[in-house]
Design a protein around this motif. Sequence first.
Motif: not given
Length: 121
Positions: A27-32, A98-106
């Motif tokens: 499941t992707i519920s824990n992924y940004g 990305r697990e947690g938060y998906l943000v530009p630059g990471i």
Amino acid sequence: VQLQASGGGLVQAGGSLRLSCAASGRTISNYGMGWFRQGPGKEREFVAAISRTGSNRSYADFVKGRFTISRDYAKNTVYLQMNSLKPEDTAVYYCAAREGYLVPGIDPDYWGQGTQVTVSS
């Protein structure tokens, strides 16, 4: 996590497309989740992201007001609704997780294969 992007195609300027990114394996519920794109001769760039809960969305300036990212937990799928498309939106679009938060630059943890979007003038 395996990500399968679909929905790309050829569209005239001003038209719309909806991209889908179906996840499997877990499941992707824990992924940004997010979308990136790479145009001809250009580097890959961030387009949009949505948080794990869906409560937060972020967009690149060049798509604000035209693109909308959303997610369906039951279908384990993320979408990118693209309206008012322009020729400069032509690119291969990639979904990412990305697990947690998906943000530009990471760097994301997982990438899907790309789907081609071509906008004719």
